[in-house]
Motif scaffolding. Sequence first.
Motif, PDB file in Angstrom:
ATOM      1  N   ALA A   1       0.841  -1.200   0.000  1.00 39.28           N
ATOM      2  CA  ALA A   1       0.000   0.000   0.000  1.00 39.28           C
ATOM      3  C   ALA A   1       0.873   1.245   0.000  1.00 39.28           C
ATOM      4  O   ALA A   1       1.813   1.357   0.805  1.00 39.28           O
ATOM      5  CB  ALA A   1      -0.909   0.010   1.225  1.00 39.28           C
ATOM      6  N   ASP A   2       0.585   2.163  -0.903  1.00 37.48           N
ATOM      7  CA  ASP A   2       1.198   3.491  -0.858  1.00 37.48           C
ATOM      8  C   ASP A   2       0.443   4.280   0.200  1.00 37.48           C
ATOM      9  O   ASP A   2      -0.621   4.846  -0.055  1.00 37.48           O
ATOM     10  CB  ASP A   2       1.090   4.165  -2.222  1.00 37.48           C
TER      11      ASP A   2
ATOM     12  N   ASP B   1      -5.248   7.434  -3.553  1.00 41.73           N
ATOM     13  CA  ASP B   1      -5.456   6.445  -4.611  1.00 41.73           C
ATOM     14  C   ASP B   1      -4.720   5.151  -4.301  1.00 41.73           C
ATOM     15  O   ASP B   1      -5.228   4.056  -4.556  1.00 41.73           O
ATOM     16  CB  ASP B   1      -4.990   7.000  -5.957  1.00 41.73           C
ATOM     17  N   GLY B   2      -3.495   5.276  -3.757  1.00 42.42           N
ATOM     18  CA  GLY B   2      -2.736   4.078  -3.412  1.00 42.42           C
ATOM     19  C   GLY B   2      -3.409   3.259  -2.334  1.00 42.42           C
ATOM     20  O   GLY B   2      -3.442   2.028  -2.401  1.00 42.42           O
ATOM     21  N   VAL B   3      -3.952   3.923  -1.321  1.00 36.24           N
ATOM     22  CA  VAL B   3      -4.660   3.214  -0.259  1.00 36.24           C
ATOM     23  C   VAL B   3      -5.910   2.551  -0.818  1.00 36.24           C
ATOM     24  O   VAL B   3      -6.212   1.389  -0.504  1.00 36.24           O
ATOM     25  CB  VAL B   3      -5.011   4.182   0.889  1.00 36.24           C
ATOM     26  N   GLU B   4      -6.637   3.254  -1.663  1.00 36.55           N
ATOM     27  CA  GLU B   4      -7.855   2.670  -2.223  1.00 36.55           C
ATOM     28  C   GLU B   4      -7.542   1.462  -3.089  1.00 36.55           C
ATOM     29  O   GLU B   4      -8.227   0.429  -3.010  1.00 36.55           O
ATOM     30  CB  GLU B   4      -8.634   3.709  -3.027  1.00 36.55           C
ATOM     31  N   ARG B   5      -6.498   1.547  -3.913  1.00 37.64           N
ATOM     32  CA  ARG B   5      -6.138   0.390  -4.744  1.00 37.64           C
ATOM     33  C   ARG B   5      -5.803  -0.825  -3.882  1.00 37.64           C
ATOM     34  O   ARG B   5      -6.201  -1.953  -4.192  1.00 37.64           O
ATOM     35  CB  ARG B   5      -4.953   0.744  -5.646  1.00 37.64           C
ATOM     36  N   ALA B   6      -5.051  -0.581  -2.804  1.00 38.37           N
ATOM     37  CA  ALA B   6      -4.655  -1.696  -1.939  1.00 38.37           C
ATOM     38  C   ALA B   6      -5.880  -2.361  -1.314  1.00 38.37           C
ATOM     39  O   ALA B   6      -5.997  -3.595  -1.309  1.00 38.37           O
ATOM     40  CB  ALA B   6      -3.706  -1.199  -0.857  1.00 38.37           C
TER      41      ALA B   6
END
Length: 629
Positions: A281-282, A287-292
């Motif tokens: 997770a970024d 956006d990084g948290v949501e993708r993860a």
Amino acid sequence: MTRAGSRYDAPGALPGQTAAPARGGPAAFPPDARLQAYVRAFPGCGADVASFHWRADAGSWFRVKLEADAAGRVRFAAEPVALPHRLTARELDVLTLLAIGLSNTDIGTVLFASPRTVSTHVEHILAKLGQASRTAAAAMAVERGYLRLPLPGRGPVLGSLTICQLETLARGGQDGEVEPDLETGQQPGAGTAWRPRAAGAPRMAGAPRMAEPPRTSERPRAAERRRTAERPLRIGSALPLSGPAGGDGQQMVKGSALAIAEINARGGIGGRLIEQVVVDADIFSPDGVERAFRRLFDSDVDALTSGYVFPENVAARLAAEYGAPYVHAMTSQSQAEIVRDNGAVFRNVFQVCPTEVNYGPGFIRFLDHECARGWQPPSRRIAFVDTDLPSGQMVNARTVSAAEQSGWEISSARTVSAIGADWSALIAELERLEPAAVMIAQFLAGELAAFQGIAAARLPGTVIYAIYAPSVPEFLEAAGQHAEGIVWATLTGTYSDSIGRRFRADYSEAYGEPPGWSHAGIAFDEIHLLARALMAVQHPRDFAAVSRELRRLRYRGVNGSYFLDNAEQSGLGFPDTTPDPSLGLAHLVLQVQNGSHRIISPAPYAESSFRRPAYRPACRPTRPRALSQ
């Protein structure tokens, strides 16, 4: 364990493993139709990388690596090797089956050997790997790819390791013939199933696992319920495996994997093993948290964990929408208040740590305590350095009030960039102010080490009081001798009592290095909290019931005691929010002494005393001045 960015060691870099001799230059992998079935099956596993050993027809061994790129294509690499740590072929078979989770009796059934013979093999394996237990050997095998394909045996493959998923898919989902026993040439007995027993093997860092095939509307509901009941329970973890917090993320991965290994070794939860799905997770990017989190949801996880993420609201919102119990290790007062004020929405969101508003008053408490014990600071001036990240409410109303009541003057309160701050300019300003102590709320170990490298030389008489970052092993490595004498605090750290020492010993045995002082223990405790809640309910997919159990739990972990039955669903801090240490996590203060971290407060957890700076001027209170902006 599914994870992005898994490490792959270069040829010859694995401990105890050397390349086999090749004639006329590097050996090419011989054509092997059997292996092609595994290569074709790999995209269906959902894993990012897999590594195992393969025996070619000529008898030579290769280490095979399969890796999926962003487009779903498989990259294949094979290198000739000798078996690691001088293992024999039979010992590699036994180690592989041990890692899957089979008992000595089950392994003997597969290999046509007596349990006593298998026990002897296990003893030899432990000695060669330098491990003291089956669990540690299994962890090492999974993490370093000391496994082999094809699996020796036949029957349904029900283990959760990636090699089990590859075996199943390569067979086309059928119970087919596989390679005969390497030593006897016999085909193992039919019907032997690779079903992990109670002593299931751990799925440690670096062990990719199979993601479930995409569900379709055509799948019958009864079959879907049966599939969910039979598969392992999945805990999904969004962790920073790379970037500035990558070192801390590795602590989280290993701590949680160690807990899962312990639980699986005792039979799992209701006979079902736990499987961890980890995604990188970024933590700095919404956006990084949501993708993860979306990737975890796609894996149909039964519970969620994370360390800290700075877009806090994104993580909480997504977890609330998904509904599974979510335990996280942020220290966010803002998140605690949101949960308190919107309990119906966030009933499944739990913050296991106390909040950061306690850090500032804890700093003042430390200064007062040491003055009472005879420390004579050169002045009553103190300074605060904060970053622009969330969870940085160090100079709050409680801090200011505590400082005023004790006669401390807050002469500076600066906010700097979390990454790439101009530490030289900041320290030049602090030199002019000559504060007795500086509290710096820099959560990233590398950045704090850069600050400390300058401060140690230019502020030798000032007490540097840091927040959390020295808990990461990376800090001592980066700061070196400049770390000596630094004081630091954490709202949740691993105790040095018998429980904490046992955890540190188990972690060191499994990974060959000691854990840090905070997040390895937090991640370990998070898994045990979830496991206890899952054990207490009839149906683990009843998310509301599991969340209710999390609120009811009273659990003593390696980082202290957890009691989440409050409006904020947040951990309590001792002595900040509870006077009872049996209900809270101690606000630990540590100091680097002779290159090691030593707890110096509070009682009864202290194991050393504060080592004061060399100067001994008089301690004279001064009238507080206004807080600078």
